[in-house]
Design a protein around this motif. Structure first.
Motif, short mmCIF file in Angstrom:
data_model
loop_
_atom_site.label_atom_id
_atom_site.label_comp_id
_atom_site.label_asym_id
_atom_site.label_seq_id
_atom_site.Cartn_x
_atom_site.Cartn_y
_atom_site.Cartn_z
N GLU A 16 0.85 -1.19 0.00
CA GLU A 16 0.00 0.00 0.00
C GLU A 16 0.88 1.25 0.00
OE1 GLU A 16 -3.02 0.22 2.84
OE2 GLU A 16 -3.83 -1.80 2.43
N PRO A 19 0.12 7.54 2.69
CA PRO A 19 -1.12 8.34 2.62
C PRO A 19 -1.03 9.51 1.65
CG PRO A 19 -0.56 7.80 4.89
CD PRO A 19 0.59 7.37 4.06
N SER A 20 0.12 10.19 1.57
CA SER A 20 0.24 11.36 0.69
C SER A 20 0.06 10.96 -0.76
CB SER A 20 1.60 12.04 0.90
OG SER A 20 2.65 11.12 0.64
N ARG A 21 0.65 9.80 -1.14
CA ARG A 21 0.51 9.35 -2.53
C ARG A 21 -0.95 8.94 -2.82
NH1 ARG A 21 4.69 4.92 -4.43
NH2 ARG A 21 6.08 6.61 -3.74
N SER A 22 -1.63 8.31 -1.85
CA SER A 22 -3.03 7.92 -2.05
C SER A 22 -3.93 9.14 -2.24
CB SER A 22 -3.53 7.11 -0.84
OG SER A 22 -2.79 5.92 -0.71
N THR A 23 -3.68 10.21 -1.46
CA THR A 23 -4.46 11.43 -1.60
C THR A 23 -4.28 12.05 -2.97
OG1 THR A 23 -4.23 11.81 0.77
CG2 THR A 23 -4.92 13.68 -0.58
N ALA A 24 -3.05 12.06 -3.46
CA ALA A 24 -2.78 12.65 -4.77
C ALA A 24 -3.49 11.88 -5.87
CB ALA A 24 -1.27 12.67 -5.03
N ARG A 25 -3.47 10.55 -5.76
CA ARG A 25 -4.16 9.74 -6.76
C ARG A 25 -5.67 9.99 -6.73
NH1 ARG A 25 -1.46 3.68 -6.45
NH2 ARG A 25 0.57 4.22 -7.37
N ALA A 26 -6.26 10.15 -5.53
CA ALA A 26 -7.69 10.41 -5.42
C ALA A 26 -8.07 11.73 -6.05
CB ALA A 26 -8.11 10.39 -3.95
N VAL A 27 -7.21 12.74 -5.84
CA VAL A 27 -7.50 14.07 -6.41
C VAL A 27 -7.45 14.02 -7.93
CG1 VAL A 27 -6.63 16.43 -6.61
CG2 VAL A 27 -6.74 15.33 -4.37
N SER A 29 -7.82 11.35 -9.85
CA SER A 29 -8.93 10.54 -10.32
C SER A 29 -10.25 11.31 -10.30
CB SER A 29 -9.05 9.28 -9.46
OG SER A 29 -10.18 8.53 -9.81
N TYR A 30 -10.50 12.08 -9.23
CA TYR A 30 -11.73 12.86 -9.13
C TYR A 30 -11.80 13.92 -10.23
CZ TYR A 30 -15.64 15.21 -6.85
OH TYR A 30 -16.86 15.75 -6.58
#
Length: 497
Positions: A16, A19-27, A29-30
């Motif tokens: 996994e 967290p910082s990389r997951s947030t960037a991907r969510a932004v 993607s959105y």
């Protein structure tokens, strides 16, 4: 401490991202999958708005439809709240909730609400809402009749035999005769134009002969009489009377809908044949199908769909055969297997929907069609007094005479007569059928509604006055303890009208 190989050095699960990389991907993607499609859709919308509108010569722009759904919801809130509050008030003074619900319908009608606040009444019950309320009310009545058929004490009727059959039919035949005599006297002033004498006379006679089985069951349960010998007799007699009355109503409806005696005979024969098919063919097959469905996992849903479809099909068939749809729903309840746990569960669920939502619409529909002002003239009050006298004397007197001939005591016979004099919702269903067919007019309808209310209100106080619960019981009574318990649960385990 043992090291968990599934965790990284930082304590995060392997595989996994931080967290910082997951947030960037969510932004990202959105933005790509939500914001970009919305922006493109807005551009297409702007292009569509700029496109010229095609005008059709001679075509008028349709008017904006009224919020019918919202109006029905507002009316529903008022109707359900009024019925519930008046039902609670009736119970607080020792009456059955149906008394309060009938009163709620009358109060919401033109006689009270419409007279005191005509503007508000028209806002709550505009003309376009009334047909929707009537249709919802008829659906409620169909399922109410299914519940009445399901609650018919068939085992008790077979157990008590000829004694109850004779007394139950006497409680129907004597007021029927007196009602027929009264109808002959009333027909010059109250028979509607264009209606033959036969359906008018038959309907008025039947209207003063009905007993409300479900209301009586609730009253007897409240008085702790339902498991006693006399209470069992009263319920069985009411069951006999109800079955006979619904059959008679079918004949009256067939008479009103057919112009020739041959048409009436054909309709009656067809309904009798349909009843026999339901009892001897469909009933055992239905029991087998229900056993198979209940033995499988997830069988509750198909059972509910099956029962609902069966009730509606029976209602449609009797309606097509020239008899009212409520007769088919009643037959569906009579032939429904009572040993099925799923059927009983379906009945409780249906009861909640019908009694708390759909039947209040029925009471309101009756109230909106009842103009009590027509009862308050001197001549109408005289007619009301005569109808009340015939209804009470016919019911109590006929039952008393039959019970005495069967060997009952004076107090017991009088108590049975008081039980048979209870009318309630069942009578309102009959009256609504007559009004919808045009067999009676609104004036006689109002008189009969008041008679229904008075005789229903009088039942509980008269039973308390007679103190039937203090009568000595023979050893074992009529019902075994198991039968008494079962009967109590079927009639008083849930809220009944």
């Amino acid at each position: 401490m043992t090291h968990d190989p599934s965790l990284s050095v930082a304590g995060e699960p392997k595989g996994e991202p931080p967290p910082s990389r997951s947030t960037a991907r969510a932004v990202v993607s959105y933005g790509l999958l939500v914001l970009v499609p919305l922006a493109l859709a807005l551009l297409l919308l702007r292009y569509g708005i700029a496109h010229p509108v095609k005008e059709t010569a001679g075509a008028s722009k349709p008017s904006e439809p009224a919020d019918l759904f919202g109006q029905v919801m507002v009316a529903g809130v008022v109707v359900v709240a009024a019925a519930g509050l008046m039902g609670l008030a009736a119970r607080a003074v020792g009456q059955s909730p149906v008394v309060g619900e009938i009163l709620a319908g009358l109060l919401l009608g033109p006689s009270v609400f419409g007279a005191l606040a005509p503007g508000v009444s028209k806002e709550v019950f505009p003309p376009e809402v009334t047909p929707v309320m009537n249709n919802l009310a008829q659906v409620g009545v169909v399922f109410f009749m299914f519940l009445i058929g399901l609650e018919m004490p068939l085992t008790m009727l077979r157990r008590l035999g000829g004694k109850v059959l004779s007394a139950g039919h006497a409680a129907l035949a004597v007021p029927f005769l007196l009602g027929m005599s009264t109808a002959l006297w009333l027909r010059d002033d109250y028979q509607p134009d264009g209606v033959e004498s036969t359906p008018f006379l038959l309907f008025v006679a039947l209207s003063v002969s009905v007993t409300a089985f479900p209301v009586l069951a609730r009253i007897l349960a409240d008085r702790e009489l339902i498991g006693t010998r006399l209470g069992a007799m009263g319920l069985a007699m009411a069951g006999v009377g109800d079955v006979t009355a619904w059959c008679a109503l079918g004949v009256v409806v067939a008479e009103a809908r057919n112009d020739s005696p041959l048409g009436v005979l054909v309709a009656v024969v067809e309904v009798v044949a349909f009843t026999l098919v339901l009892w001897f063919v469909v009933r055992p097959a239905l029991a087998q199908v229900l056993r198979v469905l209940e033995s499988r996992r997830g069988g509750v849903l198909p059972v509910g769909m099956l029962i609902t479809s069966f009730v509606l099909i029976c209602a449609v068939v009797t309606n097509v055969l020239g008899v009212h749809a409520i007769f088919g729903a009643f037959l569906a309840g009579v032939v429904m297997p009572r040993s099925s746990r799923t059927v009983m569960d379906f009945a409780h669920r249906t009861e909640g929907l019908a009694l708390w939502l759909l039947l209040p619409f029925f009471f309101a529909a009756v109230g909106l069609q009842t103009r009590l002002q027509s009862v308050f003239s001197l001549s109408a009050l005289g007619v009301l007094g005569l109808v009340l006298l015939v209804a009470v004397v016919g019911k109590i007197g006929g039952t008393y005479a039959a019970a005495r001939l069967a060997g009952e005591g004076n107090r017991e016979s009088l108590g049975l007569g008081v039980m048979m004099n209870c009318r309630g919702l069942t009578e309102l269903v009959v009256l609504n059928v007559g009004l919808s067919l045009g067999v009676i007019d609104s004036r006689l309808f109002a008189v009969l509604v008041v008679m229904t209310l008075v005789t229903t209100v009088a039942t509980d106080p008269l039973l308390r006055l007679l103190r039937l619960d203090q009568l000595p019981q023979p050893p074992g009574g009529v019902l075994t303890p198991a039968e008494a318990s079962t009967q109590t649960q079927e009639t008083a385990g849930a809220r009944r009208p």
